[in-house]
Design a protein around this motif. Sequence first.
Motif, mmCIF file in Angstrom:
data_model
loop_
_atom_site.group_PDB
_atom_site.id
_atom_site.type_symbol
_atom_site.label_atom_id
_atom_site.label_comp_id
_atom_site.label_asym_id
_atom_site.label_seq_id
_atom_site.Cartn_x
_atom_site.Cartn_y
_atom_site.Cartn_z
ATOM 1 N N PHE A 127 -31.514 36.586 -25.354
ATOM 2 C CA PHE A 127 -31.042 37.250 -25.943
ATOM 3 C C PHE A 127 -31.042 36.857 -27.491
ATOM 4 O O PHE A 127 -30.548 35.420 -27.140
ATOM 5 N N VAL A 128 -31.920 38.313 -27.839
ATOM 6 C CA VAL A 128 -32.691 37.366 -28.869
ATOM 7 C C VAL A 128 -31.091 37.656 -29.966
ATOM 8 O O VAL A 128 -30.307 39.188 -30.360
ATOM 9 N N THR A 129 -30.918 37.141 -31.213
ATOM 10 C CA THR A 129 -29.559 37.919 -32.181
ATOM 11 C C THR A 129 -30.099 37.438 -33.462
ATOM 12 O O THR A 129 -31.135 36.132 -34.297
ATOM 13 N N ALA A 130 -29.314 37.933 -34.679
ATOM 14 C CA ALA A 130 -28.858 36.739 -35.961
ATOM 15 C C ALA A 130 -28.080 37.324 -37.052
ATOM 16 O O ALA A 130 -27.184 38.169 -36.129
ATOM 17 N N THR A 131 -27.601 37.308 -37.519
ATOM 18 C CA THR A 131 -26.618 37.517 -38.770
ATOM 19 C C THR A 131 -26.702 38.940 -38.822
ATOM 20 O O THR A 131 -27.332 39.488 -38.950
ATOM 21 N N PRO A 132 -25.657 39.478 -38.857
ATOM 22 C CA PRO A 132 -25.131 41.331 -39.501
ATOM 23 C C PRO A 132 -26.370 41.426 -40.398
ATOM 24 O O PRO A 132 -26.654 42.297 -40.842
ATOM 25 N N GLU A 133 -26.015 40.370 -41.186
ATOM 26 C CA GLU A 133 -27.090 40.908 -42.850
ATOM 27 C C GLU A 133 -27.945 41.219 -42.827
ATOM 28 O O GLU A 133 -28.829 41.667 -43.550
ATOM 29 N N VAL A 134 -28.287 39.598 -41.582
ATOM 30 C CA VAL A 134 -29.562 39.552 -41.650
ATOM 31 C C VAL A 134 -31.279 41.000 -40.843
ATOM 32 O O VAL A 134 -31.440 41.527 -41.490
ATOM 33 N N ARG A 135 -29.360 41.441 -40.262
ATOM 34 C CA ARG A 135 -30.049 42.284 -39.292
ATOM 35 C C ARG A 135 -30.291 43.634 -39.702
ATOM 36 O O ARG A 135 -30.708 44.519 -40.647
ATOM 37 N N ALA A 136 -29.000 44.234 -40.738
ATOM 38 C CA ALA A 136 -29.153 44.702 -41.760
ATOM 39 C C ALA A 136 -29.937 45.088 -43.155
ATOM 40 O O ALA A 136 -30.506 46.248 -42.724
ATOM 41 N N THR A 137 -30.417 44.206 -43.077
ATOM 42 C CA THR A 137 -31.379 44.103 -44.099
ATOM 43 C C THR A 137 -32.792 44.346 -43.819
ATOM 44 O O THR A 137 -32.921 45.359 -44.087
ATOM 45 N N ARG A 138 -32.866 43.828 -41.841
ATOM 46 C CA ARG A 138 -34.428 43.617 -41.474
ATOM 47 C C ARG A 138 -34.179 45.971 -41.633
ATOM 48 O O ARG A 138 -35.214 46.691 -41.870
ATOM 49 N N PRO A 178 -25.510 34.305 -18.027
ATOM 50 C CA PRO A 178 -25.658 33.200 -17.813
ATOM 51 C C PRO A 178 -26.998 32.453 -18.352
ATOM 52 O O PRO A 178 -27.362 31.959 -18.543
ATOM 53 N N ASP A 179 -28.144 33.430 -17.417
ATOM 54 C CA ASP A 179 -28.901 32.414 -17.256
ATOM 55 C C ASP A 179 -29.473 32.355 -18.425
ATOM 56 O O ASP A 179 -30.717 32.415 -18.188
ATOM 57 N N ALA A 180 -29.661 33.825 -19.561
ATOM 58 C CA ALA A 180 -30.303 33.944 -20.182
ATOM 59 C C ALA A 180 -30.094 32.831 -21.515
ATOM 60 O O ALA A 180 -29.740 31.778 -21.722
ATOM 61 N N VAL A 181 -31.664 32.546 -22.429
ATOM 62 C CA VAL A 181 -31.649 31.584 -23.592
ATOM 63 C C VAL A 181 -31.461 32.518 -24.750
ATOM 64 O O VAL A 181 -31.791 33.364 -25.233
ATOM 65 N N LEU A 182 -30.808 31.681 -25.605
ATOM 66 C CA LEU A 182 -30.558 32.103 -26.598
ATOM 67 C C LEU A 182 -31.610 31.832 -28.599
ATOM 68 O O LEU A 182 -31.776 30.542 -28.035
ATOM 69 N N LEU A 183 -31.666 33.419 -28.249
ATOM 70 C CA LEU A 183 -32.794 32.771 -29.862
ATOM 71 C C LEU A 183 -32.063 33.506 -31.166
ATOM 72 O O LEU A 183 -31.939 35.054 -30.757
ATOM 73 N N ASP A 184 -31.880 33.081 -32.188
ATOM 74 C CA ASP A 184 -31.182 33.095 -33.176
ATOM 75 C C ASP A 184 -32.121 33.389 -34.284
ATOM 76 O O ASP A 184 -33.050 32.486 -34.394
ATOM 77 N N THR A 185 -32.521 34.152 -35.021
ATOM 78 C CA THR A 185 -33.472 34.065 -35.578
ATOM 79 C C THR A 185 -33.233 34.878 -37.117
ATOM 80 O O THR A 185 -33.944 35.095 -37.920
ATOM 81 N N THR A 186 -32.492 34.066 -37.275
ATOM 82 C CA THR A 186 -31.835 34.702 -38.588
ATOM 83 C C THR A 186 -32.871 33.962 -39.770
ATOM 84 O O THR A 186 -32.855 34.786 -40.909
ATOM 85 N N GLN A 187 -33.281 32.666 -39.399
ATOM 86 C CA GLN A 187 -33.664 31.996 -39.846
ATOM 87 C C GLN A 187 -35.931 32.167 -40.217
ATOM 88 O O GLN A 187 -36.320 31.541 -40.490
ATOM 89 N N MET A 188 -35.361 32.943 -38.861
ATOM 90 C CA MET A 188 -37.725 33.377 -38.698
ATOM 91 C C MET A 188 -37.840 34.320 -38.914
ATOM 92 O O MET A 188 -37.394 35.748 -39.272
ATOM 93 N N ASP A 189 -39.320 34.311 -39.598
ATOM 94 C CA ASP A 189 -39.500 35.460 -39.698
ATOM 95 C C ASP A 189 -40.281 35.634 -38.666
ATOM 96 O O ASP A 189 -40.189 35.229 -37.283
ATOM 97 N N ILE A 190 -41.113 37.142 -38.189
ATOM 98 C CA ILE A 190 -41.171 37.614 -36.346
ATOM 99 C C ILE A 190 -42.566 36.376 -35.767
ATOM 100 O O ILE A 190 -42.110 36.712 -34.627
ATOM 101 N N ASP A 191 -42.918 35.797 -36.725
ATOM 102 C CA ASP A 191 -44.325 35.545 -36.342
ATOM 103 C C ASP A 191 -43.794 33.818 -35.305
ATOM 104 O O ASP A 191 -43.833 32.863 -34.430
#
Length: 209
Positions: A127-138, A178-191
Amino acid sequence: MIAVDGPAASGKGTIATKLAALYGYPVLDSGLLYRAVGMRVLAEGGDLGDAEHATRVARTLDPASLENPEVRTRAAGEAASRVAAYTPVREALRDFQRTFAAQEPGAVIDGRDIGTVIAPQAPAKLFVTATPEVRATRRWKQLTGQGEAVSFEDILADIRIRDERDSGRSDSPMVIAPDAVLLDTTQMDIDRAFDAARRIVEAARASRP
Ligand code: C5P
């Protein structure tokens, strides 16, 4: 089968595409199905509030319409989240996605309900997420790159409305399996995000008999 869920512009589409290339699997962006339905309703002069019209379109959807660049516009994203709330629309698109998910030796699908409804048996779920602000910028960079004249504030407002609609609907809401792993990409570049995703998939596979 790898399920990649998450909100708009979280990076899930890019991650799904890169995972598919790494493992040699086909990839499906399930959001395009709902986008194509929404855009066809509008093209036929219909109303997005008309569930029967959207259902008729979903039942006869031509997969070639997913290739139309129109489905990647801002209007298509908005239309998609309206028609995606109708149960008969979701049912009409379900078999296609389940057949895609069942392909051997594997497949990758990204969306909102892949790990919960379409492929709950998937051995690897993110489950990939990021803050709304960072997602809006992208998303703003992507849309202006495609030539759409949109303001950052409007995109941020769209994202908040869409998050609320997608998490609040009664059928297949956007929730973390319930069995997904959360990945917060807010501070990450795509690599970095892809590297983290790859490690999650490998750990999920290694933990299965
Ligand atoms: O992922 P994308 O932003 O292209 O999705 C557009 C819309 O389609 C989402 O906001 C959501 O309402 C809907 N959708 C869905 N279930 C999926 C994929 C997309 O309801 N599996």
